[in-house]
Design an enzyme around this catalytic site. Structure first.
Site, PDB file in Angstrom:
ATOM      1  CE  LYS A   1      -3.801  -1.914   2.812  1.00 63.31           C
ATOM      2  NZ  LYS A   1      -4.908  -1.757   1.846  1.00 63.31           N
TER       3      LYS A   1
ATOM      4  NE  ARG B   1     -10.739 -10.078  -1.584  1.00 63.10           N
ATOM      5  CZ  ARG B   1     -11.135  -9.150  -2.447  1.00 63.10           C
ATOM      6  NH1 ARG B   1     -11.547  -9.497  -3.660  1.00 63.10           N
ATOM      7  NH2 ARG B   1     -11.148  -7.880  -2.116  1.00 63.10           N
TER       8      ARG B   1
HETATM    9  N1  BES Z   1      -7.972  -3.980   4.742  1.00 62.55           N
HETATM   10  C1  BES Z   1      -8.168  -3.556   3.420  1.00 62.55           C
HETATM   11  C2  BES Z   1      -9.503  -2.847   3.196  1.00 62.55           C
HETATM   12  C3  BES Z   1      -9.669  -1.488   3.834  1.00 62.55           C
HETATM   13  C4  BES Z   1      -9.410  -0.346   3.119  1.00 62.55           C
HETATM   14  C5  BES Z   1     -10.170  -1.365   5.097  1.00 62.55           C
HETATM   15  C6  BES Z   1      -9.614   0.891   3.690  1.00 62.55           C
HETATM   16  C7  BES Z   1     -10.375  -0.129   5.679  1.00 62.55           C
HETATM   17  C8  BES Z   1     -10.101   1.013   4.963  1.00 62.55           C
HETATM   18  C9  BES Z   1      -8.146  -4.777   2.498  1.00 62.55           C
HETATM   19  O1  BES Z   1      -7.319  -5.818   2.875  1.00 62.55           O
HETATM   20  C10 BES Z   1      -7.652  -4.307   1.177  1.00 62.55           C
HETATM   21  O2  BES Z   1      -6.524  -3.898   1.100  1.00 62.55           O
HETATM   22  N2  BES Z   1      -8.499  -4.371   0.163  1.00 62.55           N
HETATM   23  C11 BES Z   1      -8.161  -3.951  -1.144  1.00 62.55           C
HETATM   24  C12 BES Z   1      -8.701  -4.957  -2.110  1.00 62.55           C
HETATM   25  C13 BES Z   1      -8.225  -4.767  -3.511  1.00 62.55           C
HETATM   26  C14 BES Z   1      -6.737  -5.063  -3.616  1.00 62.55           C
HETATM   27  C15 BES Z   1      -9.010  -5.671  -4.420  1.00 62.55           C
HETATM   28  C16 BES Z   1      -8.787  -2.580  -1.376  1.00 62.55           C
HETATM   29  O3  BES Z   1      -9.901  -2.338  -0.926  1.00 62.55           O
HETATM   30  O4  BES Z   1      -8.119  -1.745  -1.965  1.00 62.55           O
HETATM   31 MN    MN Z   2      -5.335  -5.576   2.183  1.00 63.56          MN
END
Ligand code: BES
Ligand code: MN
Ligand code: ZN
Length: 497
Positions: free
Chosen positions: A278, A352
């Site tokens: 990230k 997931r």
């Molecule tokens: N933990 C994050 C989701 C999240 C984002 C929670 C912002 C709280 C605030 C999750 O693991 C994630 O990174 N999801 C990705 C999925 C994507 C790579 C398909 C996302 O939402 O960007």
């Molecule tokens: Mn994630």
């Protein structure tokens, strides 16, 4: 903080601060204002005569009186009596509690007699709402902040009422306190930094809470997780120095014959994104990626202390998602607990992957209902913001019940469709399913991924990414971890047939 109750008229109880909650309706307002003027004297009467205050919803007035027992009178408007809701009562209670805290008084009396006049809610419901919201609104995550010496703190709130239903009021306080404390447990876990809460310590905290609240906890370590072939948990944890844990909670075995409900919580104690790392701005927020686990743990705390008559299993797959030479990589293929495979296209879609193992493992308990809670997608935050959790599932009756509980507790949910058309977005050329679905409908494709791993049970997925972490203060929820899911699930578990 102690909350107690006492029967008596407003102003007859000695305290540094007295709050009155009054309605705006002409008749009721007149009645309340003349009563308050009579008890608290000239300054209050002048304040009412000024016609600056109408007791509109959320309107407040602070007056210093000549009453010897209580010098500060704080009046909170409730709006029209016909339009009163339990959420408005919670907000009014929170407003009073926050004011008492700001004034640095150590004791406060909240008079609830006027709210009872509307006859919309029972004494018990009112006492529950006021005590729950007061405790929740005073919360601050201050574990790591050096304490001010001799700082005066609000230590007691006394609910006073002229009603004779003292037992009901006491029950309401008791329940409100347990629910607030459970929510605060969840908030504390969510707000704790990743250096403190990682899979091993999350498991330890759960064991400890289980001992005090009265539920049992079993923890699987890496060896056992390997043996069970939970490929998602193993895969995501590979990049971290911290070992994974798979935590099982159980309460109310004796009620098994009425059906088992399994609660699954995503327990990613820190989510860097892994190799699909990230951006650094805002990454600190990802210490809260175990908010689903916190909601499950908090719910178990409340349910066992309230002695709800239901058999409940909690499942928490817990990992830290880190990039390293040993981390799972894009293109890797994982085999999950039930034998199905998934292609890892993005290591940041890790939640997931671990939930897939937990959802298929849930089948071993032959549950009637399985509800999973997860900070799963940023897409859900884009869709619903911070005021509702995303809800998807395969059973409309359970979803309706959750919807009702959500509206009642204001820990709200909003249903998103799991139409068949979305399924193809997560098709993989090399595995049974791919862990990302492209640009559109991210919350739904994540839901569809989970659906591929459920067993023969009613299933609901709650994406709490937007509700578990607040950017701004809400009425009785300061910014940061909110404990979302706890109040929702407790109400659902109390009322599900
Ligand atoms: N933990 C994050 C989701 C999240 C984002 C929670 C912002 C709280 C605030 C999750 O693991 C994630 O990174 N999801 C990705 C999925 C994507 C790579 C398909 C996302 O939402 O960007
Ligand atoms: Mn994630
Ligand atoms: Zn995550």
């Amino acid at each position: 903080m102690i909350i107690k109750s006492i029967s008596g008229t407003i102003g007859s109880i000695s305290s540094e601060f007295t709050a009155a909650f009054i309605f705006q309706d002409e008749k009721l307002f007149k009645r309340s204002s003349s009563l308050l003027s009579k008890i608290f004297g000239q300054s209050i009467e002048s304040a009412f005569n000024s016609k600056d205050f109408f007791a509109k919803e959320g309107e407040t007035l602070l007056v210093y009186s000549t009453n010897k027992k209580t010098s500060r009178l704080f009046i909170v408007g409730l709006g029209e009596s016909k339009k009163i809701t339990i959420e408005k009562i919670r907000r009014a209670g929170a407003t009073a509690a926050k004011k008492a805290k700001a004034l640095k008084v150590s004791s406060a009396a909240f008079d609830i007699s006027e709210i009872e006049l509307a006859k919309t809610f029972s004494e018990e419901e009112i006492a529950l709402a006021i005590s729950e919201a007061s405790l929740l609104s005073l919360y601050k995550y201050d574990k790591y902040i050096s304490k001010e010496k001799n700082g005066k703190q609000l230590i007691a709130i006394t609910l006073c009422s002229t009603s004779t239903k003292t037992k009901e009021i006491q029950n309401g306080i008791h329940t409100g306190q347990i629910i607030a404390e459970a929510t605060i447990h969840a908030r504390n876990l969510t707000n704790a930094p990743g250096s403190e809460i990682y899979p091993e310590t999350l498991a330890k905290e759960t064991i400890q809470l289980g001992k005090s609240a009265g539920f049992s906890v079993t923890v699987f370590d890496r060896k056992k997780i390997n043996k069970l072939k939970m490929g998602g948990v193993i895969g995501v944890s590979k990049g971290s120095e911290k070992e994974p844990r798979f935590i099982t909670l159980e309460y109310g075995k004796q009620y098994k014959k009425n059906g088992t409900i399994v609660l699954v919580g995503k327990g990613v104690t820190f989510d860097t994104g892994g190799i699909s790392i990230k951006p650094s701005a805002g990454m600190a927020e990802m210490k809260m990626d175990m908010g689903g686990a916190a909601a499950v743990i908090g719910t178990f705390d409340a349910v066992s202390r309230l002695k709800i008559k239901r058999h409940i299993i909690g499942l928490i797959p817990s990992v830290e998602n880190m990039p390293s030479g040993s981390a799972v990589k894009p293109g890797d293929i994982i085999r999950h607990y039930n034998g199905k495979t998934s292609e890892v296209d993005n290591t940041d879609a890790e939640g997931r992957l671990i939930l897939a193992d937990a959802l298929s493992y849930a089948e071993t308990f032959k549950p009637e209902v399985v509800i999973d809670l997860a900070t799963l997608t940023g897409a859900c935050v884009v869709a619903l913001g911070h005021y509702a959790s995303g809800m998807m599932g395969n059973d409309q009756e359970v979803m309706n019940a959750l919807s009702t509980s959500g509206d009642k507790t204001y820990d709200r949910v909003w249903q998103l469709p799991l139409y068949d058309e979305y399924e193809k977005l997560i098709k993989s050329d090399v595995a049974d399913v791919k862990n990302v679905g492209g640009r559109w409908a991210g919350a739904i494709t994540a839901g569809w991924f989970l659906k591929k791993f459920i067993g023969d049970y009613k299933w609901v997925h709650l994406d709490i990414a937007g509700t578990v972490i607040l950017e701004e203060n809400q009425d009785y929820t300061p910014r940061g971890g909110s404990g979302a899911g706890v109040r929702l699930l407790v109400d659902f578990l109390k009322n599900w047939k």
